[in-house]
Design an enzyme around this catalytic site. Structure first.
Site, mmCIF file in Angstrom:
data_model
loop_
_atom_site.group_PDB
_atom_site.id
_atom_site.type_symbol
_atom_site.label_atom_id
_atom_site.label_comp_id
_atom_site.label_asym_id
_atom_site.label_seq_id
_atom_site.Cartn_x
_atom_site.Cartn_y
_atom_site.Cartn_z
ATOM 1 N N HIS A 364 0.804 -1.228 0.000
ATOM 2 C CA HIS A 364 0.000 0.000 0.000
ATOM 3 C C HIS A 364 0.828 1.266 0.000
ATOM 4 C CE1 HIS A 364 -3.974 -1.842 0.905
ATOM 5 N NE2 HIS A 364 -3.225 -2.773 1.466
ATOM 6 N N LYS A 555 -7.871 13.945 4.362
ATOM 7 C CA LYS A 555 -6.992 12.769 4.335
ATOM 8 C C LYS A 555 -5.992 12.935 5.465
ATOM 9 C CE LYS A 555 -6.048 14.029 0.023
ATOM 10 N NZ LYS A 555 -6.290 12.806 -0.737
ATOM 11 N N ARG A 556 -5.183 11.917 5.749
ATOM 12 C CA ARG A 556 -4.163 12.089 6.768
ATOM 13 C C ARG A 556 -3.245 13.236 6.401
ATOM 14 N NH1 ARG A 556 -3.757 8.338 11.145
ATOM 15 N NH2 ARG A 556 -1.787 9.385 11.610
ATOM 16 N N LYS A 561 1.336 14.359 0.728
ATOM 17 C CA LYS A 561 -0.023 14.645 0.241
ATOM 18 C C LYS A 561 -0.193 16.134 -0.082
ATOM 19 C CE LYS A 561 -2.059 10.801 2.906
ATOM 20 N NZ LYS A 561 -2.741 9.910 1.945
ATOM 21 N N THR A 665 -8.285 6.665 -1.958
ATOM 22 C CA THR A 665 -9.646 6.145 -2.106
ATOM 23 C C THR A 665 -10.647 7.265 -1.856
ATOM 24 O OG1 THR A 665 -9.374 5.331 0.152
ATOM 25 C CG2 THR A 665 -9.247 3.712 -1.604
ATOM 26 N N LYS A 669 -14.388 8.459 -3.636
ATOM 27 C CA LYS A 669 -15.618 8.812 -2.907
ATOM 28 C C LYS A 669 -16.168 10.140 -3.390
ATOM 29 C CE LYS A 669 -13.678 6.162 0.827
ATOM 30 N NZ LYS A 669 -12.735 6.204 1.956
HETATM 31 C C1 26W Z 1 3.702 0.653 10.063
HETATM 32 C C2 26W Z 1 3.316 2.057 9.826
HETATM 33 C C3 26W Z 1 2.448 2.124 8.650
HETATM 34 C C4 26W Z 1 1.096 2.138 8.849
HETATM 35 C C5 26W Z 1 0.278 2.194 7.788
HETATM 36 C C6 26W Z 1 2.998 2.178 7.401
HETATM 37 C C7 26W Z 1 2.177 2.219 6.331
HETATM 38 C C8 26W Z 1 0.816 2.223 6.529
HETATM 39 C C9 26W Z 1 -0.116 2.213 5.378
HETATM 40 C C10 26W Z 1 0.474 1.419 4.264
HETATM 41 C C11 26W Z 1 -0.499 3.570 4.990
HETATM 42 C C12 26W Z 1 -1.748 3.572 4.170
HETATM 43 O O1 26W Z 1 -2.833 3.649 4.703
HETATM 44 N N1 26W Z 1 -1.591 3.548 2.841
HETATM 45 C C13 26W Z 1 -2.677 3.919 1.978
HETATM 46 O O2 26W Z 1 -3.387 2.766 1.561
HETATM 47 C C14 26W Z 1 -4.523 3.132 0.813
HETATM 48 C C15 26W Z 1 -5.297 1.874 0.510
HETATM 49 O O3 26W Z 1 -4.607 1.085 -0.403
HETATM 50 C C16 26W Z 1 -4.114 3.875 -0.439
HETATM 51 O O4 26W Z 1 -5.271 4.299 -1.111
HETATM 52 C C17 26W Z 1 -3.266 5.097 -0.080
HETATM 53 O O5 26W Z 1 -2.766 5.692 -1.240
HETATM 54 C C18 26W Z 1 -2.114 4.667 0.793
HETATM 55 O O6 26W Z 1 -1.396 5.795 1.258
#
Ligand code: 26W
Length: 823
Positions: A364, A555-556, A561, A665, A669
């Site tokens: 992701h 978004k975060r 971003k 995503t 929406k």
């Molecule tokens: C371990 C710390 C950590 C936590 C969460 C590292 C990475 C993440 C995720 C991979 C971050 C995340 O939410 N990624 C998002 O995933 C969405 C669903 O696929 C995508 O639409 C977003 O672009 C992506 O940033």
């Protein structure tokens, strides 16, 4: 015992029956009468009543799955960002009208009860919300599936603002009771940690085994995942950590009460709180404990309880795919190997052959810093046997690499699952790639970049392993529930088949040219804005003008971003108007909405939040801008807020630096709810633009190859600062302390970061962004043309249904079949 052939009869679907059930829950469940019941009593009674209607279906689904033993999907995810459950349960069971009439006949405000629900925020952002959309689609599409995760006692923190700065509060989401969960303490499983490994003999054969130093209990909590009006209810099983009694007692008996309590706390800490980090993994021991905890519980559960007793595990790949939602659950790979080799006594190769066929990995991210790595020291201390297994997997894997590319030491080092620098550590993404049947990215561009860059060596070795599944969103929550006005308009035009077959939205295309339809479409948007105005007034006491363009970025908060890009545009408008270089009459009236949480330890992100609020205070108080430009930044953006904000939006901001946003995503929406996108060529924006066409999308900025070039040539942000006056003026305003009461130091870190490093090329894309916003203004002035584009956006959004994502996973990865529970 007599055999019960079917669950007790489905309850009558009448208002009277519903009311009886509701009152029974109030009286016997909550122990109160209607008159004396609190809102929470009533909410809980209502939730339990609805739950009863779903119960028969749930039991039937489970029985059906047990009898058919069809291939299942086990979705392993550390996060599920579910949003409120009541509305969704009502929708799935088609009880909304009955419930409303029933409750209102008792003189109770139905909407007040719906608002009483605290959403389970068991996720950070996109990845967690994606998991929630996927389980919804799996149920609606009759796919045998179970979601596994962690029941965090505290979900994503509640964001508050104090003087504009983010302050986090614990999210005590369980404080009023959760009517949606079913604890099964009798089905708890044990998970080990720490200790040592040793050789021993079984029937004269040498075997390895793990002797953990301590154990923790995993108690499953089941959640219903109702399909949309299809009679199916799948299960989401979240694990909660408890101390084991044996462990407790042992210490207790030795007379050390405090130590016993400490041990208990230690165990329960494991599922205490969701890590609020997103995209920057914290190498924290507790986090690894969480990961192993839920994965070990889930494998144990699937192997011992979902499978029939005596199931031959050699056939496991025909029975399940464990889908790894990012690297967080990857420790499942050595865990399955340990079970097969150590516990069941299989030969290594035999075990590996099966293991390699049951896992699939979804990546992701593209940010190198977001790729999880666990130090060998920590892994070896917490999971010594798993480390040995990982070493062996790596050895055999490197042998494969050596055979393919003899004498390529560099490549071996690049591809090794074990990194040597800066410390010895396990690269979880590599482990997942080696073990997975398939590796997928989450949008076309992302999957391409995975193949070409992040995992290029692996793609060269195993080209067929790599595939794409573009993300999707559930139309049930994000259109049907969130936007009843638009849902009804669509249904009136093309029927209600779109709810489970979103491609039917194509049927709206001709209506883009129908003036009457466009008028009604605008009416819906206007009503949604009024709903938002009300909600914000209620919630925060903030006022926004429903007659302005609603320009939204939610978004975060992350530098990649680029919330700063949007903010600089706003600052620039303010600067030009107040300095008299721009006539306010020429500025399109806009409400700039932000919603974003920053990871508590991410200093720059928190600074940016402070600056957005500070700029908001200044421009919202500026008389010259009254009714023209306004910033609104409601605190604590979450799924519930999204459901109100997105349907009201005119413009969707998707402005990440090209090549950084895996998919996005939120972009989908907004599109589905009739907003137009201003966006870069990044993630799923690329696919959105292809579908709607250039005329209905505001593209700007460097694309990914151009970004690479600029960076390779040595990017100098100051050259943009120097050559673009409006950019310079905007940044100078911040630097001079205009938004911080004259104190230059407050936002100095933001300014100096943008002028020195600017990792995400905000300054390089500034002019292109401003130009695109000018095109937005022109387009918006043409009301009919804008509406036409908005309708086209909705009509083309069918592709982004998470049902389609599920079909892609089925075809490309799982090869499971849909099994209807009901004929
Ligand atoms: C371990 C710390 C950590 C936590 C969460 C590292 C990475 C993440 C995720 C991979 C971050 C995340 O939410 N990624 C998002 O995933 C969405 C669903 O696929 C995508 O639409 C977003 O672009 C992506 O940033």
């Amino acid at each position: 015992m007599t055999q019960q052939t079917a669950p007790i009869a489905i309850r009558e679907r009448t208002v009277d029956a519903f009311t009886r059930e509701f009152l029974r829950e109030l009286n016997f469940g909550q122990g109160v009468d209607v008159e004396r019941s609190s809102v929470n009593d009533r909410y809980l009674a209502l939730a339990r009543t609805v739950r009863h209607y779903l119960m028969t279906r749930w039991i039937e689904t489970l029985r059906h799955q047990w009898e058919h033993q069809a291939k299942s999907v086990a979705y392993l995810s550390a996060e599920y960002l579910l949003g409120r459950q009541l509305d969704n349960a009502l929708l799935a069971s088609d009880l909304t009208d009955i419930a409303r009439t029933s409750v209102e006949s008792l003189g109770i405000d139905f909407d007040e009860l719906r608002d009483a629900e605290i959403e389970p925020g068991l996720g950070n952002g996109g990845l967690g919300r994606l998991a929630a959309c996927f389980v919804d689609s799996l149920a609606t599409m009759n796919i045998p599936a179970v979601g596994y995760g962690i029941r965090y006692e505290y979900g994503i923190f509640e964001q508050t603002f104090v003087d504009g700065w983010q302050v986090e509060k614990a999210d005590d989401w369980l404080r009023l009771g959760s009517p949606w969960e079913f604890p099964h303490p009798e089905a708890a499983v044990e998970v080990g940690f720490g200790g040592t490994t040793e050789d021993h003999e079984v029937d004269g054969e040498k075997r390895r085994r793990w002797v953990p130093a301590w154990n923790v209990l995993g108690v499953p909590y089941n959640y219903m995942v109702p399909g949309y009006e299809n009679g199916r209810v799948n299960t989401l099983r979240l694990w909660s950590a408890r101390a084991t009694h044996a462990f407790d007692l042992q210490i207790f008996n030795s007379g050390d009460y405090e130590e016993a309590v400490r041990a208990q706390t230690f165990a329960e800490n494991i599922s205490k709180v969701l890590y609020p980090e997103d995209s920057t993994p914290q190498g924290k021991e507790l986090r690894l404990q969480q990961q192993y905890f839920f994965v070990a519980c889930s494998l144990r559960d699937f192997l011992d309880r979902v499978l029939l007793r005596g199931f031959d595990l050699h056939n496991l790949p025909e029975r399940v795919t464990f889908q790894l939602n990012d690297t967080h659950p990857v420790i499942a790979v050595p865990e399955l190997m340990r079970i097969l080799v150590d516990e069941r006594g299989w030969k290594w190769d035999e075990a590996w052959a099966v293991t390699q066929r049951v896992f699939a990995y979804t990546c992701h991210t593209l940010l190198p810093e977001a790729l999880e790595v666990w130090s060998v020291e920590l892994l070896g201390r917490l999971l010594p046997r798993h480390l040995e297994i990982i070493y062996r997997i790596n050895e055999e894997f490197l042998e494969v690499v050596r055979t393919r590319w003899p004498d390529d030491e560099l490549r071996l080092r690049r591809m090794s699952i074990i990194a040597e620098h800066p410390e010895r550590a396990v690269r979880m993404a590599f482990l997942a790639t080696v073990a997975g049947v398939k590796v997928n990215g989450v949008a076309e561009l992302h999957s391409q970049l995975l193949r070409d860059k992040v995992l290029a060596d692996f793609a060269e070795l195993w080209p067929d392993k790599f595939t794409n599944v573009t993300n999707g969103i559930t139309p049930r929550r994000f259109l049907k529930l969130a936007n009843p006005g638009l849902s009804d308009l669509i249904t009136e035009a093309i029927g209600d088949g779109w709810v489970t077959d979103l491609d039917r939205l194509e049927g709206l295309l001709p209506l883009a040219d129908d003036a009457e339809f466009r008028r009604r479409f605008r009416e819906v948007k206007a009503a949604n804005k009024l709903r938002l105005v009300d909600m914000l007034a209620h919630r925060d006491g903030s006022t926004i003008d429903p007659d302005t363009m609603l320009d939204v970025m939610v978004k975060r908060l992350h530098e990649y971003k680029r919330q700063m890009l949007k903010l600089l545009h706003v600052i620039s408008l303010y600067e030009q108007v107040t300095r008299g270089r721009l006539d306010i009459a020429d500025v399109t009236p806009r409400t700039f909405a932000f919603g974003a949480k920053a990871a508590p330890g991410y200093r720059m992100a928190k600074q940016i939040i402070g600056l957005i609020n500070a700029v908001g205070r200044t421009i919202n108080d500026e008389p010259a801008l009254e009714g023209r430009l306004r910033i609104v930044f409601p605190a604590n953006y979450n799924v519930t807020l999204a459901e109100c904000l997105i349907p009201a939006a005119d413009l969707s901001e998707q402005i990440s630096l090209a090549g950084k946003e895996a998919s996005g995503t939120g972009n989908m929406k907004f599109m589905l709810n009739g907003a137009l996108t201003i966006g870069t060529d990044d993630g799923a924006n690329v696919e959105i633009r292809q579908l709607v066409g250039d005329d209905n999308f505001f593209l700007f900025g460097l694309d990914e190859p151009a970004v690479e070039k600029v960076v390779a040539a040595g990017y100098r942000p100051t050259s943009f600062y120097e050559s673009i006056p409006n950019l310079r003026h905007a940044l100078d305003l911040v630097a001079r302390g205009t938004f911080s009461g004259g104190d230059r130091s407050v936002f100095e870190p933001i300014v100096s970061n943008l002028l020195s490093e600017d990792r995400f090329l905000v300054l390089a894309d500034f002019q292109a962004y401003v130009d695109a916003q000018a095109r937005v203004d022109v387009a918006y002035a043409d009301t009919e043309g804008w509406t036409r584009s908005a309708v086209i956006n909705v009509a083309r959004a069918g592709f982004f249904s998470s049902d389609r994502s599920m079909r892609d996973y089925l075809d490309r990865i799982w090869h499971a079949r849909q099994v209807a529970t009901r004929p």
